[in-house]
Design a protein around this motif. Structure first.
Motif, short mmCIF file in Angstrom:
data_model
loop_
_atom_site.label_atom_id
_atom_site.label_comp_id
_atom_site.label_asym_id
_atom_site.label_seq_id
_atom_site.Cartn_x
_atom_site.Cartn_y
_atom_site.Cartn_z
N ALA A 47 5.89 -10.68 3.79
CA ALA A 47 5.46 -9.55 4.63
C ALA A 47 4.05 -9.10 4.24
O ALA A 47 3.23 -8.80 5.11
CB ALA A 47 6.45 -8.40 4.50
N ILE A 48 3.76 -9.06 2.94
CA ILE A 48 2.43 -8.68 2.47
C ILE A 48 1.38 -9.68 2.95
O ILE A 48 0.31 -9.30 3.43
CB ILE A 48 2.41 -8.54 0.93
N GLU A 49 1.68 -10.96 2.83
CA GLU A 49 0.74 -11.99 3.28
C GLU A 49 0.44 -11.84 4.77
O GLU A 49 -0.71 -11.93 5.19
CB GLU A 49 1.28 -13.38 2.96
N LEU A 50 1.48 -11.61 5.56
CA LEU A 50 1.28 -11.44 7.01
C LEU A 50 0.48 -10.18 7.30
O LEU A 50 -0.39 -10.16 8.17
CB LEU A 50 2.64 -11.39 7.72
N TYR A 51 0.76 -9.10 6.56
CA TYR A 51 0.04 -7.84 6.73
C TYR A 51 -1.45 -8.06 6.45
O TYR A 51 -2.30 -7.61 7.21
CB TYR A 51 0.61 -6.80 5.77
N LEU A 52 -1.74 -8.75 5.36
CA LEU A 52 -3.14 -8.96 4.97
C LEU A 52 -3.87 -9.89 5.94
O LEU A 52 -5.09 -9.81 6.08
CB LEU A 52 -3.22 -9.48 3.54
N GLU A 53 -3.14 -10.77 6.63
CA GLU A 53 -3.76 -11.64 7.63
C GLU A 53 -4.33 -10.84 8.80
O GLU A 53 -5.21 -11.32 9.50
CB GLU A 53 -2.74 -12.66 8.16
N THR A 54 -3.85 -9.62 9.01
CA THR A 54 -4.36 -8.79 10.11
C THR A 54 -5.75 -8.24 9.80
O THR A 54 -6.40 -7.66 10.66
CB THR A 54 -3.43 -7.60 10.40
N GLY A 55 -6.19 -8.40 8.55
CA GLY A 55 -7.50 -7.90 8.16
C GLY A 55 -7.47 -6.52 7.55
O GLY A 55 -8.49 -6.00 7.12
N GLU A 56 -6.29 -5.89 7.51
CA GLU A 56 -6.15 -4.57 6.90
C GLU A 56 -6.29 -4.70 5.38
O GLU A 56 -5.67 -5.57 4.77
CB GLU A 56 -4.79 -3.95 7.22
N ALA A 57 -7.08 -3.85 4.79
CA ALA A 57 -7.26 -3.88 3.34
C ALA A 57 -6.24 -2.95 2.68
O ALA A 57 -5.92 -1.90 3.22
CB ALA A 57 -8.67 -3.43 2.98
N PRO A 58 -5.73 -3.34 1.52
CA PRO A 58 -4.82 -2.44 0.81
C PRO A 58 -5.52 -1.15 0.43
O PRO A 58 -6.71 -1.15 0.15
CB PRO A 58 -4.45 -3.23 -0.45
N GLN A 59 -4.80 -0.06 0.46
CA GLN A 59 -5.35 1.25 0.09
C GLN A 59 -5.03 1.51 -1.38
O GLN A 59 -4.19 2.33 -1.72
CB GLN A 59 -4.76 2.33 0.99
N LEU A 60 -5.72 0.76 -2.25
CA LEU A 60 -5.46 0.85 -3.67
C LEU A 60 -6.22 1.99 -4.32
O LEU A 60 -7.42 2.15 -4.08
CB LEU A 60 -5.89 -0.46 -4.37
N PRO A 61 -5.53 2.79 -5.11
CA PRO A 61 -6.25 3.78 -5.89
C PRO A 61 -7.02 3.06 -6.99
O PRO A 61 -6.70 1.92 -7.33
CB PRO A 61 -5.14 4.65 -6.48
N PRO A 62 -8.05 3.68 -7.57
CA PRO A 62 -8.83 3.00 -8.60
C PRO A 62 -7.97 2.56 -9.79
O PRO A 62 -8.19 1.52 -10.35
CB PRO A 62 -9.87 4.03 -9.03
N ALA A 63 -7.00 3.34 -10.14
CA ALA A 63 -6.05 2.99 -11.20
C ALA A 63 -4.81 3.86 -10.99
O ALA A 63 -4.90 4.96 -10.47
CB ALA A 63 -6.65 3.26 -12.57
#
Length: 68
Positions: A42-58
C-alpha cells in the motif's frame, strides 16, 4: 526509506496496519507478517502517486501510563 507503521488488532481478529505519515494509507492481514507485507505494498502504491511522506524532522514513539 523507512516509514513508521502502527499495528493494532481489529475486532474481527485481523491485524490493521497504518502508516501515519501517509494520510489514509491503511491495510490489514490475518497475521502480523501478512499485515506488514500488505502495508508495504500500500505504501509503494501511495508513493507512486507522487505524494511525499509528511515526515517530521525527528520523532520518538513512547508510551505513557495513566491512572483510570
Amino acid at each position: 526509506m523507512k516509514l513508521p507503521v502502527i499495528l493494532t488488532k481489529g475486532e474481527d481478529g485481523f491485524i490493521i496496519a497504518e502508516c501515519p505519515v501517509l494520510p489514509g494509507c491503511l491495510s490489514q492481514g490475518k497475521t502480523r507478517e501478512e499485515a506488514l507485507a500488505n502495508i508495504r505494498e500500500a505504501i509503494e502504491l501511495y508513493l507512486e502517486t507522487g505524494e511525499a511522506p509528511q515526515l517530521p524532522p525527528a520523532f520518538e514513539v513512547a508510551e505513557v501510563e495513566v491512572a483510570i
